[in-house]
Design an enzyme around this catalytic site. Structure first.
Site, PDB file in Angstrom:
ATOM      1  N   LEU A   1       2.947  13.695  -8.318  1.00  0.00           N
ATOM      2  CA  LEU A   1       3.745  14.797  -7.782  1.00  0.00           C
ATOM      3  C   LEU A   1       4.917  14.270  -6.966  1.00  0.00           C
ATOM      4  O   LEU A   1       4.743  13.467  -6.067  1.00  0.00           O
ATOM      5  CB  LEU A   1       2.883  15.691  -6.892  1.00  0.00           C
ATOM      6  CG  LEU A   1       1.833  16.554  -7.595  1.00  0.00           C
ATOM      7  CD1 LEU A   1       0.943  17.218  -6.563  1.00  0.00           C
ATOM      8  CD2 LEU A   1       2.487  17.595  -8.479  1.00  0.00           C
TER       9      LEU A   1
ATOM     10  N   GLY B   1      11.605  -0.475  -5.459  1.00  0.00           N
ATOM     11  CA  GLY B   1      12.467   0.615  -5.028  1.00  0.00           C
ATOM     12  C   GLY B   1      12.140   1.944  -5.661  1.00  0.00           C
ATOM     13  O   GLY B   1      12.711   2.973  -5.283  1.00  0.00           O
TER      14      GLY B   1
ATOM     15  N   LYS C   1      -1.130   7.978 -20.078  1.00  0.00           N
ATOM     16  CA  LYS C   1      -0.476   8.073 -21.387  1.00  0.00           C
ATOM     17  C   LYS C   1      -0.790   6.878 -22.273  1.00  0.00           C
ATOM     18  O   LYS C   1      -0.457   6.879 -23.467  1.00  0.00           O
ATOM     19  CB  LYS C   1       1.037   8.229 -21.200  1.00  0.00           C
ATOM     20  CG  LYS C   1       1.417   9.555 -20.554  1.00  0.00           C
ATOM     21  CD  LYS C   1       2.902   9.641 -20.263  1.00  0.00           C
ATOM     22  CE  LYS C   1       3.258  11.005 -19.680  1.00  0.00           C
ATOM     23  NZ  LYS C   1       2.572  11.268 -18.401  1.00  0.00           N
TER      24      LYS C   1
ATOM     25  N   SER D   1      -0.537   1.229 -14.558  1.00  0.00           N
ATOM     26  CA  SER D   1      -0.585   1.790 -15.905  1.00  0.00           C
ATOM     27  C   SER D   1      -0.565   3.317 -15.817  1.00  0.00           C
ATOM     28  O   SER D   1      -0.258   3.881 -14.755  1.00  0.00           O
ATOM     29  CB  SER D   1      -1.828   1.299 -16.646  1.00  0.00           C
ATOM     30  OG  SER D   1      -1.773   1.683 -18.012  1.00  0.00           O
TER      31      SER D   1
END
Length: 652
Positions: free
Chosen positions: A459, A301, A420, A417
């Site tokens: 984005l 979701g 970061k 992944s």
């Protein structure tokens, strides 16, 4: 219904007018052809030719109207007539002239030889006049309405190609637009000084700012759908300095489909400022391994998970299973997929990846062939405040889901992944790095092909900087940026999903797939561009405030660690990071301690995470009481965990 009746009446009245006009034009063309043959002196025309003209006229009218109908001359939108309509008119008039000649000869009549080409020429002229005069009247009427309304948009078109031509033509002819195309910009010096529908090509991109002032431009339309993304970015960066509203055509596929219209224009989006080409995906390979397979998506979701489900649903899976802990998210994607794909075998389950028995039951019940693991805590500042939850959900949620997949015959397990995870400075990134190590280790232990997919900021995803900036701009500011020098890699949600799906196609097991994301974007520049694209001036209309780096945040992100090399794939935008060797037995020993410590809520566990991920940079001085039971935990692990059989105290 009433509106449809009105439209139908207008349509039939226009067609009736054209038919009546054409009857008059056919008659006049025949008479003018005879007059021209006899030097336009009526009394010189031989009586037999006049008799033949009027004898054959009814037949000629019927045949010519049928020919005109066959060439769709009563169906075309003459306000938008172009070369195709011109060709149809010429062909219809030539055919009418030939048909008349054959008809007169067959019926035993006779006309001067020059009559037939003269008839065709006069018919052509009068037919063109009727169709294109309507267009001229319409253009003049629109221009008058625009001037009268006083609400005229002065438009600059960038691109003097086919797309620009189509846009200018529609601006000139449409009765719905109060716009005035004032000038065209194009980098092709051969086009400068030329005119397109009366609009001059005034210069190249270096002339944009000056031309905007000279012609009092309100709106700029970028109509070069075939241009590279980097070129579009450069043009947008110039255009936004003018303060004009900027519109853009979506892409080259519009040209292929032939539907380049003003309706296709959209506002310039932040994605246009990335300055790189979108990731191309081998759709066939994706369809090949997804079609007729049972697919399971955890976190289905969320931003990434839901887009994964959309893409997979469109490729005819045998069954799609969505697993999510948050029922509202799960319900939204469920209803969307039911509407779009009513024949899809869709199963939506509410479950936590931290529940061992639940995940095992799901795997045993549905036997998925491929698992996409997108469930995770991802918000860096929130996880800094709740590091134990990051470990429980990201590390051990992944472990339990992966073990359940491996022990129930799943063919491929694809974990989402993040960049970061490379030299992490926050607990979220560190937990993802642990997951990558775990995935590589499981790949060596089980038949399931385990892979990880690493990409940067997405984005428009939930919690990302773009929606935050947009909301702050809508509220009148200020726009908050943590540091003036902070930079990030960005990608669109479709690109992220493309990478994830194609990684599944390329997977052999153990890989960490990395996207070539181009140049990183400076967040301050992103904020300024969003403010300008919203029609405001940075630090005048909308203030930018620097709030300082948040806990765990660093100025830049990396896609690869120093030890990792790059291997190529068939897609030049996707690379594979070479697996880093580590002591697996020691790794799992430390995970046992980490699990016990996190579930006991014993205190801060950053130092323990640092021991597992040496590249994780954490603040010294935190509680390190976790080390007191090291030897006891080691003994427990060695007695209860057997790597060869895949059994572990970690799977409970």
């Amino acid at each position: 219904m009433l509106k449809k009746i009105v439209i139908d009446k207008k349509l039939w009245s226009r067609r009736t007018f054209l038919i009546l006009y054409d009857i008059a034009a056919i008659t006049a063309a025949g008479l003018l052809a005879l007059l021209a043959r006899f030097n336009f002196y009526y009394y010189d025309i031989e009586l037999k030719y006049l008799d033949e003209l009027w004898r054959y006229m009814p037949i000629n009218i019927v045949l010519t109207l049928l020919i005109f109908y066959g060439f769709r001359m009563y169906h075309s939108l003459w306000a938008y007539a172009g070369m195709t309509e011109m060709q149809n008119i010429v062909s219809a008039c030539i055919l009418s002239s030939i048909a008349q000649m054959i008809g007169i000869l067959i019926t035993g009549g006779r006309m001067p030889r020059s009559y037939y080409p003269l008839y065709g020429i006069f018919l052509l002229l009068m037919t063109l006049m009727s169709r294109f005069m309507y267009r001229l009247i319409r253009v003049k009427r629109n221009q008058y309405r625009a001037r009268k309304s006083g609400n005229i948009q002065n438009i600059m078109i960038i691109g003097a190609g086919e797309a620009g031509n189509s846009i200018i033509k529609e601006i000139v002819t449409s009765r719905y637009l109060t716009s005035n195309a004032k000038c065209v910009i194009d980098d092709n010096f051969d086009k400068i000084g030329k005119f397109i529908h009366g609009v001059k090509v005034v210069g190249n991109r270096e002339y944009i700012i000056e031309a905007a002032k000279i012609y009092a431009i309100n709106q700029i339309i970028i109509a070069i759908p075939s241009a590279r993304k980097s070129e579009i970015k450069d043009i947008i960066m110039i255009c936004k300095e003018t303060g004009c509203d900027i519109k853009i055509l979506p892409g080259i596929y519009q040209m292929v489909k032939g539907d380049v219209t003003v309706n296709q224009l959209r506002d310039v989006a932040v994605e246009d400022l990335l300055g790189r080409e979108p990731v191309e995906v081998d759709i066939e390979s994706i369809m090949g391994y997804v079609t007729n397979q049972v697919i399971l998506v955890t976190g289905g979701g969320g931003s990434i998970g839901s887009e994964l489900c959309r893409q997979i649903a469109g490729h005819n899976p045998k069954q799609l299973i969505i697993v999510d802990f948050y029922e509202n998210n799960a319900y939204e994607i469920q209803q969307e997929l039911i509407r779009k794909y009513p024949k899809l075998d869709l199963v939506v389950l509410i479950a936590s990846v931290r529940n061992t028995n639940r995940m095992n039951m799901i795997m045993k019940t549905y036997h998925p062939a491929i698992v996409y693991h997108a469930a995770a805590h991802k918000h860096v500042p929130l996880m800094e405040e709740s590091p134990n939850e990051a470990v429980k959900n990201n590390v051990f949620g992944t472990m339990k889901t992966a073990l359940a997949a491996a022990q129930n015959g799943v063919k491929r397990f694809v974990m989402i992944s993040t960049d970061k995870a490379v030299n992490p400075t926050n607990i979220m990134g560190a937990t993802k790095r642990i997951c990558e190590m775990m995935i590589q280790s499981f790949n060596r232990q089980y038949a399931t092909e385990f892979v990880a997919v690493r990409f940067g900021n997405v984005l428009g995803s939930n919690g990302s900087v773009i929606p935050l900036f947009r909301k702050q701009i809508e509220e009148g500011g200020p726009v908050t940026v943590t540091h003036p020098e902070i930079v990030r890699y960005f990608m669109t949600i479709p690109e992220a999903i493309s990478l994830v799906l194609q990684a599944g196609a390329y997977a052999k097991g153990g890989e960490i797939f990395v996207l070539d994301m181009g140049e990183p974007v400076k967040i301050l520049d992103l904020a300024k561009n969003m403010i300008r694209l919203s029609g405001f001036v940075p630090d005048e209309d909308i203030k930018i405030v620097f709030t300082g780096l948040r806990p765990g945040e660093k100025l830049y992100e990396e896609m690869l660690m120093d030890e990792e090399g790059l291997q190529s794939t068939p897609n030049k935008m996707i690379h594979i990071g070479k697996p880093i060797e580590f002591n697996e037995e020691e790794f799992f020993l430390k995970l046992v301690k980490l699990k016990e410590y996190s579930y006991k809520e014993a205190g801060d566990l950053r130092k323990m995470v640092h021991e597992i991920v040496p590249t994780y940079i954490w603040q010294e001085g935190e509680d390190d009481s976790f080390g007191k039971k090291e030897e006891k935990n080691r003994a427990v692990l060695l007695s209860e965990r057997h790597i060869d059989t895949g059994q572990s105290t970690l799977d409970t």
